[in-house]
Scaffold this active site. Structure first.
Site, PDB file in Angstrom:
ATOM      1  N   LYS A   1      42.300  24.163  46.195  1.00 39.50           N
ATOM      2  CA  LYS A   1      42.452  25.620  46.013  1.00 39.50           C
ATOM      3  C   LYS A   1      41.744  26.382  47.137  1.00 39.50           C
ATOM      4  O   LYS A   1      42.304  27.319  47.706  1.00 39.50           O
ATOM      5  CB  LYS A   1      41.870  25.999  44.637  1.00 39.50           C
ATOM      6  CG  LYS A   1      42.036  27.445  44.256  1.00 39.50           C
ATOM      7  CD  LYS A   1      41.983  27.627  42.751  1.00 39.50           C
ATOM      8  CE  LYS A   1      40.590  27.645  42.156  1.00 39.50           C
ATOM      9  NZ  LYS A   1      39.853  28.898  42.438  1.00 39.50           N
TER      10      LYS A   1
ATOM     11  N   GLN B   1      31.935  31.935  49.137  1.00 42.89           N
ATOM     12  CA  GLN B   1      32.791  33.127  49.176  1.00 42.89           C
ATOM     13  C   GLN B   1      32.127  34.229  49.980  1.00 42.89           C
ATOM     14  O   GLN B   1      32.766  34.895  50.795  1.00 42.89           O
ATOM     15  CB  GLN B   1      33.092  33.602  47.761  1.00 42.89           C
ATOM     16  CG  GLN B   1      33.966  32.624  46.997  1.00 42.89           C
ATOM     17  CD  GLN B   1      34.295  33.106  45.597  1.00 42.89           C
ATOM     18  OE1 GLN B   1      33.889  34.177  45.180  1.00 42.89           O
ATOM     19  NE2 GLN B   1      35.047  32.296  44.866  1.00 42.89           N
TER      20      GLN B   1
ATOM     21  N   ARG C   1      29.960  30.682  32.154  1.00 44.02           N
ATOM     22  CA  ARG C   1      30.185  29.249  31.882  1.00 44.02           C
ATOM     23  C   ARG C   1      28.979  28.594  31.203  1.00 44.02           C
ATOM     24  O   ARG C   1      29.142  27.546  30.579  1.00 44.02           O
ATOM     25  CB  ARG C   1      30.547  28.500  33.176  1.00 44.02           C
ATOM     26  CG  ARG C   1      31.951  28.800  33.628  1.00 44.02           C
ATOM     27  CD  ARG C   1      32.412  27.962  34.807  1.00 44.02           C
ATOM     28  NE  ARG C   1      33.790  28.317  35.136  1.00 44.02           N
ATOM     29  CZ  ARG C   1      34.349  28.202  36.328  1.00 44.02           C
ATOM     30  NH1 ARG C   1      33.653  27.708  37.333  1.00 44.02           N
ATOM     31  NH2 ARG C   1      35.601  28.558  36.514  1.00 44.02           N
TER      32      ARG C   1
ATOM     33  N   ASP D   1      31.468  24.115  40.725  1.00 48.94           N
ATOM     34  CA  ASP D   1      32.683  24.172  39.901  1.00 48.94           C
ATOM     35  C   ASP D   1      32.800  22.978  38.954  1.00 48.94           C
ATOM     36  O   ASP D   1      33.593  22.995  38.013  1.00 48.94           O
ATOM     37  CB  ASP D   1      33.932  24.240  40.797  1.00 48.94           C
ATOM     38  CG  ASP D   1      34.027  25.579  41.523  1.00 48.94           C
ATOM     39  OD1 ASP D   1      33.428  26.565  41.049  1.00 48.94           O
ATOM     40  OD2 ASP D   1      34.695  25.626  42.573  1.00 48.94           O
TER      41      ASP D   1
ATOM     42  N   ARG E   1      33.325  40.694  37.569  1.00 47.54           N
ATOM     43  CA  ARG E   1      32.507  39.844  38.456  1.00 47.54           C
ATOM     44  C   ARG E   1      31.803  40.666  39.542  1.00 47.54           C
ATOM     45  O   ARG E   1      32.328  41.682  40.006  1.00 47.54           O
ATOM     46  CB  ARG E   1      33.380  38.731  39.052  1.00 47.54           C
ATOM     47  CG  ARG E   1      33.854  37.796  37.937  1.00 47.54           C
ATOM     48  CD  ARG E   1      34.718  36.688  38.436  1.00 47.54           C
ATOM     49  NE  ARG E   1      33.986  35.739  39.256  1.00 47.54           N
ATOM     50  CZ  ARG E   1      34.544  34.693  39.827  1.00 47.54           C
ATOM     51  NH1 ARG E   1      35.840  34.471  39.674  1.00 47.54           N
ATOM     52  NH2 ARG E   1      33.830  33.872  40.545  1.00 47.54           N
TER      53      ARG E   1
HETATM   54  C1  S3P Z   1      34.891  28.997  46.360  1.00 45.86           C
HETATM   55  C2  S3P Z   1      33.533  29.095  46.289  1.00 45.86           C
HETATM   56  C3  S3P Z   1      32.775  28.984  45.034  1.00 45.86           C
HETATM   57  C4  S3P Z   1      33.609  28.369  43.928  1.00 45.86           C
HETATM   58  C5  S3P Z   1      34.992  28.927  43.860  1.00 45.86           C
HETATM   59  C6  S3P Z   1      35.716  28.733  45.181  1.00 45.86           C
HETATM   60  C7  S3P Z   1      35.537  29.160  47.664  1.00 45.86           C
HETATM   61  O1  S3P Z   1      32.357  30.277  44.623  1.00 45.86           O
HETATM   62  O2  S3P Z   1      32.966  28.531  42.684  1.00 45.86           O
HETATM   63  O3  S3P Z   1      35.715  28.293  42.840  1.00 45.86           O
HETATM   64  O4  S3P Z   1      36.725  28.812  47.815  1.00 45.86           O
HETATM   65  O5  S3P Z   1      34.859  29.625  48.599  1.00 45.86           O
HETATM   66  P1  S3P Z   1      30.993  30.900  45.168  1.00 45.86           P
HETATM   67  O6  S3P Z   1      31.071  30.871  46.620  1.00 45.86           O
HETATM   68  O7  S3P Z   1      30.922  32.321  44.678  1.00 45.86           O
HETATM   69  O8  S3P Z   1      29.906  30.044  44.572  1.00 45.86           O
END
Ligand code: S3P
Length: 466
Positions: free
Chosen positions: A45, A197, A384, A353, A149
C-alpha cells in the site's frame, strides 16, 4: 489441544458457512482444522500510493505493475486523476491492478476544488506536501475516521516552509485546506513522532523548495519515499545517527523523472498470515513475493524472536534495475511454539501497522509480552489500543494497556465471540485470524473495512483453511 480443536471445528463446519460477508454486515469466522496453501498478497500500500503520486509529479508515462487495489490506493488514484493526470487502471488475475499514468508534470498542475482522501491518512498527508508548492486551491477531505486524525504534524512543518495550509478544526483535525502556489524554502525539521507520513510530506514539499531540507526523526521509519525519489533522479541522502535517530536530506528544487515501478507484496498484509501460520497448530503457508525492506520487516524479526518458524526464500535483488527497488522474498511459515517477548519503542515504531496482529500472536505465546511505546496506535484509523484490548479481551485474551504499553499474558484458549472492528481494517483482519484458532465462532462487526488495504482477505482466508 489440537485434537480437541479439530473435533469442535468439524461440528461447527457442518452447521455454518465458513465465512459470510454481506456489505456492512458482520462476518463470521469459524475455527480451522488446518491452514495450508500459497498466497499472493495485495501490492504494498505504501509503495502503491507513492508510485501514483510520483507519476503525477513526473512528466511523461509511468507504468505501475501490481499495485494494491484497496480503497486507500484508489483514493490516491482518484486524486492523481483530479489533479490532471491520465490514469488507466487494469485489473490483474491476482486481484492487484496495473496503472499507466501519463502526466504533464508538477509544474502544469492547476486545481481548485475538493479532493477525497477517503480513509487514507497517507493520501491526505503526502498529497498535502505535494500541493504545498503547486498552483492549487484545494480542500483535502476524508471519512469520519480520517477527519478525526491529527494533521498538525504536517501543517506545522509545511507552514514553516512557507505553505498556505490549515486544518479544518483548531485542534488540527478536520482535514486540510491548501492554497498555492507559494514560494517554499528548505527547513531543518525535527519531528517528535516517528512517522514516515510526516517525513514523506516534508520531502515531497521539499521538491519545490529552494535549498537542502533536513528531516530528523527519533528512529528510522519506512524509507520508500527516499528510495523511490532516488530512483527518479532526486538527490536524497539518509543516515542513521550514533544515537539511533534518523536524518534525511533532500536538495531542492528537484525534478522527478518518470520511472516504472513494480510493486512487491505488502509485508503488513503478510503479517496476518505469518501470525495465523505460527499460532495455528497445523499450518504451513507460502506467501509469494513479499517486500522485506529492512524498514518494513520488523514483524518477521519479532515473530522469529518469539520462536516462529519463518523461512525466507529467494530474496530478490535490491537494485532499481528490476523496477522494484526493494528486496523481496517468498516467506514460508509453519506452526510453532511461541514465547512472550519485550518489544522496545523503536521496534514498536518499526512494526506499527503489525502491532495489533502481534498482540494476537502474544496471546498464544508462553509468558508475558510487553509492547512498549505504542501510543501512536491511538491515532490510526481507530484508537487501536482501545480496539485491540477490547476485541482480544472479548475473545478471551489477557491483555491490558498500561499507559502507552500493551501487556499480554499467554497462552490462552481464545473462545470466539462478537467483536467490533471499529471499521478499522487491521483490527478486522486481526480478529479474523483469531477466529481461525478460537474454539467457537468469531463474529466481526464492520468487517468490510478489510477492503481498505486487502480486498481479497476473506477469500484468501477461505482458500487456505480446511
Ligand atoms: C505509512 C506510514 C505509517 C503507517 C501507515 C502507512 C506510509 O503511518 O501506519 O499505514 O505509507 O508512510 P505513520 O507514518 O503516521 O506512522
Amino acid at each position: 489441544m489440537a485434537g480437541q480443536l479439530a473435533a469442535r471445528t468439524r461440528a461447527l463446519v457442518s452447521r455454518l458457512p465458513l465465512v459470510r460477508s454481506r456489505d456492512a454486515l458482520p462476518v463470521d469466522v469459524l475455527p480451522a482444522l488446518r491452514l495450508g496453501g500459497k498466497l499472493t498478497l495485495p501490492g504494498d500500500k505504501s509503495i502503491s500510493h507513492r508510485a501514483l503520486m510520483l507519476a503525477l509529479l513526473a512528466e511523461g508515462e509511468t507504468r505501475i505493475t501490481g499495485a494494491g487495489d484497496g480503497e486507500d490506493v484508489r483514493s490516491t488514484a482518484g486524486i492523481v486523476t483530479a489533479l490532471g493526470a491520465d490514469v488507466l487502471r487494469t485489473r490483474r488475475p491476482d486481484r492487484n491492478v496495473d496503472y499507466v499514468v501519463v502526466s504533464r508534470g508538477a509544474r502544469r498542475v492547476r486545481f481548485a476544488g475538493d479532493l477525497w482522501c477517503g480513509n487514507s491518512g497517507t493520501t491526505m498527508r503526502l498529497v498535502a506536501g505535494i500541493l504545498a508548492g503547486l498552483d492549487v486551491n484545494a480542500n483535502l477531505d476524508g471519512d469520519a475516521s480520517l477527519e478525526r486524525r491529527p494533521m498538525s504534524r504536517v501543517v506545522e512543518p509545511l507552514r514553516a516552509m512557507g505553505a498556505d495550509i490549515e486544518a479544518g478544526q483548531p485542534d488540527g483535525t478536520g482535514g486540510l485546506a491548501v492554497t498555492g502556489p507559494r514560494p517554499l524554502r528548505a527547513i531543518d525539521w525535527t519531528t517528535p513522532v516517528a512517522s514516515a507520513q510526516v517525513k514523506s510530506s516534508i520531502l515531497l514539499a521539499a521538491l519545490a523548495a529552494q535549498g537542502t531540507t533536513v528531516v530528523r526523526q527519533p528512529v528510522p521509519t519506512r524509507d520508500h519515499t527516499e528510495r523511490m525519489l532516488r530512483a527518479r533522479g532526486v538527490p536524497v541522502r539518509s543516515r542513521v545517527e550514533a544515537d539511533g535517530s534518523s536524518t534525511v536530506e533532500l536538495d531542492g528544487p528537484a525534478t522527478v523523472r518518470a520511472v516504472d515501478q513494480v510493486v512487491p507484496g505488502d509485508p503488513s498484509a503478510a503479517a496476518f498470515w505469518l501470525v495465523a501460520g505460527s499460532i495455528h497448530p497445523d499450518a504451513e503457508l507460502r506467501i509469494r513475493g513479499v517486500g522485506v525492506n529492512p524498514t518494513r520487516r520488523a514483524a518477521i524479526d519479532l515473530l522469529r524472536r518469539m520462536g516462529a518458524s519463518i523461512e525466507e526464500d529467494g530474496v530478490g535483488a535490491e537494485g532499481d534495475g528490476d523496477g522494484v527497488g526493494e528486496p523481496i522474498a517468498d516467506l514460508v511459515v509453519r506452526s510453532a511454539a511461541l514465547e512472550g517477548i519485550e518489544v522496545s519503542p523503536a521496534e514498536t515504531a518499526a512494526a506499527i501497522d503489525e502491532i495489533p496482529v502481534l498482540c494476537l500472536a502474544a496471546t498464544q505465546a508462553r509468558g508475558r509480552s510487553v509492547i512498549r511505546g505504542a501510543g501512536e496506535l491511538r491515532h490510526k484509523e481507530s484508537d487501536r489500543i482501545a480496539g485491540i484490548v477490547d476485541g482480544l479481551g472479548r475473545l478471551g485474551a489477557r491483555i491490558t494497556a498500561d499507559g502507552d504499553d500493551l501487556v499480554v499474558d499467554g497462552p490462552v484458549r481464545l473462545c470466539g465471540g462478537t467483536v467490533d472492528s471499529l471499521g478499522d481494517h487491521r483490527l478486522a483482519m486481526t480478529f479474523a485470524v483469531a477466529g481461525l484458532v478460537a474454539t467457537d465462532r468469531t463474529t466481526i462487526q464492520d468487517a468490510d473495512s478489510v477492503g481498505i488495504s486487502y480486498p481479497g482477505f476473506f477469500a484468501d482466508l477461505e482458500r487456505i483453511r480446511s
